[in-house]
Design an enzyme around this catalytic site. Sequence first.
Site, short mmCIF file in Angstrom:
data_model
loop_
_atom_site.label_atom_id
_atom_site.label_comp_id
_atom_site.label_asym_id
_atom_site.label_seq_id
_atom_site.Cartn_x
_atom_site.Cartn_y
_atom_site.Cartn_z
N TYR A 25 0.80 -1.23 0.00
CA TYR A 25 0.00 0.00 0.00
C TYR A 25 0.84 1.29 0.00
O TYR A 25 0.66 2.14 -0.87
CB TYR A 25 -0.99 0.02 1.17
CG TYR A 25 -2.24 -0.79 0.92
CD1 TYR A 25 -2.17 -2.03 0.28
CD2 TYR A 25 -3.51 -0.34 1.28
CE1 TYR A 25 -3.31 -2.78 0.03
CE2 TYR A 25 -4.67 -1.09 1.02
CZ TYR A 25 -4.55 -2.31 0.39
OH TYR A 25 -5.67 -3.06 0.13
N CYS A 78 0.16 7.53 -7.40
CA CYS A 78 -1.06 7.98 -8.07
C CYS A 78 -0.78 8.42 -9.51
O CYS A 78 0.36 8.67 -9.89
CB CYS A 78 -1.68 9.16 -7.32
SG CYS A 78 -2.27 8.75 -5.67
N GLU A 128 -1.49 11.27 -11.08
CA GLU A 128 -0.96 12.62 -11.24
C GLU A 128 0.56 12.65 -11.04
O GLU A 128 1.28 13.31 -11.78
CB GLU A 128 -1.61 13.58 -10.22
CG GLU A 128 -3.12 13.69 -10.33
CD GLU A 128 -3.84 12.72 -9.38
OE1 GLU A 128 -3.46 11.53 -9.35
OE2 GLU A 128 -4.77 13.16 -8.70
#
Lengths: 144, 144, 144, 144
Positions: D57, D62, D64
């Site tokens: 995790y 991400c 972006e």
Amino acid sequence: MTSNPTQLSPVWEQLRKQAVEARSRAYVPYSNFQVGAALLDGEGGVHYGCNVENAAYGPTNCAERTALFRAIADGHQAGSFEAIAVVGDTDGPITPCGVCRQVLVELCPPDMPVIMSNMKGDWRVSTVAELLPGAFSSNDLTKA
Amino acid sequence: MTSNPTQLSPVWEQLRKQAVEARSRAYVPYSNFQVGAALLDGEGGVHYGCNVENAAYGPTNCAERTALFRAIADGHQAGSFEAIAVVGDTDGPITPCGVCRQVLVELCPPDMPVIMSNMKGDWRVSTVAELLPGAFSSNDLTKA
Amino acid sequence: MTSNPTQLSPVWEQLRKQAVEARSRAYVPYSNFQVGAALLDGEGGVHYGCNVENAAYGPTNCAERTALFRAIADGHQAGSFEAIAVVGDTDGPITPCGVCRQVLVELCPPDMPVIMSNMKGDWRVSTVAELLPGAFSSNDLTKA
Amino acid sequence: MTSNPTQLSPVWEQLRKQAVEARSRAYVPYSNFQVGAALLDGEGGVHYGCNVENAAYGPTNCAERTALFRAIADGHQAGSFEAIAVVGDTDGPITPCGVCRQVLVELCPPDMPVIMSNMKGDWRVSTVAELLPGAFSSNDLTKA
């Protein structure tokens, strides 16, 4: 940010001082930039946090997150916190980084006050929701 | 990994049980995968940690790091820790992720034992240095 | 680490030079520590990466991860990569941090070579699996 | 957030579609939540990004950030970007997480538009500065 009170309440002022105290324990061999935080839980307990750096930079943890993660590990529930103070040696009141704001959104009420301050005693109060407007949250993931 | 003792010492077995206890406080709404950790400091104190997840995944913190960061925030020095135990509900003993190994290298002695276990009681012991061979560390940065 | 060849193959030597080239584009206003990486995909394509730092330290991204993430964004599949080279200005060959090793384990074959080098031309070759022994992986999560 | 135009300009609409295209390459075995991004640089070039997850995790990246890091690795300068679009399958327009906002603040002009959208074509436009009000930045570190 929003309107601020003209004076910190005694509880918030104490939290600010506890953040100053926590700051002295920062592990910052790379930036020399010490930050402290103090988190108030729903039962009046206070959780201290400081930043802890890493030679690889990425695994660095901020003061606010240290305080939040340890409170969870002590059995406090997400959503049960009442206020957090954070202090650094900045010109104006320090502000949490985006990572910490994302963790605040996850674990704290949207209207929880965030007391931001510096070593000169300047301060500003905002809320979790104001610090990350339109935050990405678990509600967005449920569609997945 | 290296040779393991045939039995955990009483101190390590207790640390393992404390990691199991910490595990129950994990905040894991996204993975449902609970992990607990317990860190033994140089004065005999124990620091609990659990994993704390985030809707954005990236800000997720593991159990081992929660334990390490809070111990630093309580004034313990980098290098002063004696052992850490970590427990998850895995087939074999759980192992720390790479982020946690990098933080262990930063804050713990290279030969510090890492007691890895699962909910069935299987266990394995390794050291910080064995878990991240040839680790990137502050020594590499000094050239910069 | 394991035995090394006495000489880098032409393909690996070229990859090493491409990592040196990528290194010059590093964004490192905080550490001044430039790192470059070059990732070889299964079709002979090369993906460049450099480290990109952040004032908040935690959001910093390393060169190896930049190369891996961009290759995925270009449609390459996890498991389809053939080699990665990484270069920094370290005394000996630079090694990937724990975060990058965790990402390498996720996206690359366990026996994929990792060519580690420095600006003097020293080098060492290891594999993804050797760099993160007993790695935490998706197999561990499936029990959850 | 601030006022929005009644219609996306052709350039922004194209960027939105490129983010949709990038989204299809997301590596999301854990959340099944695909996100895509497209970044417009100062020379009219477009850089694609998607999210890339990890069993641990924390190392998840991400969309972006993937787009931003790769553009830097291709030699584009911090501050030289003109717009970014991000798309996910959310009820309303998706918003960037706090980590991505922190990286946007580091690498993009404060008034750079962020086009946020979903798979139904809903959209909203904000700026980097609006998404992280009073951001922690390099200016704060210089005191250190």
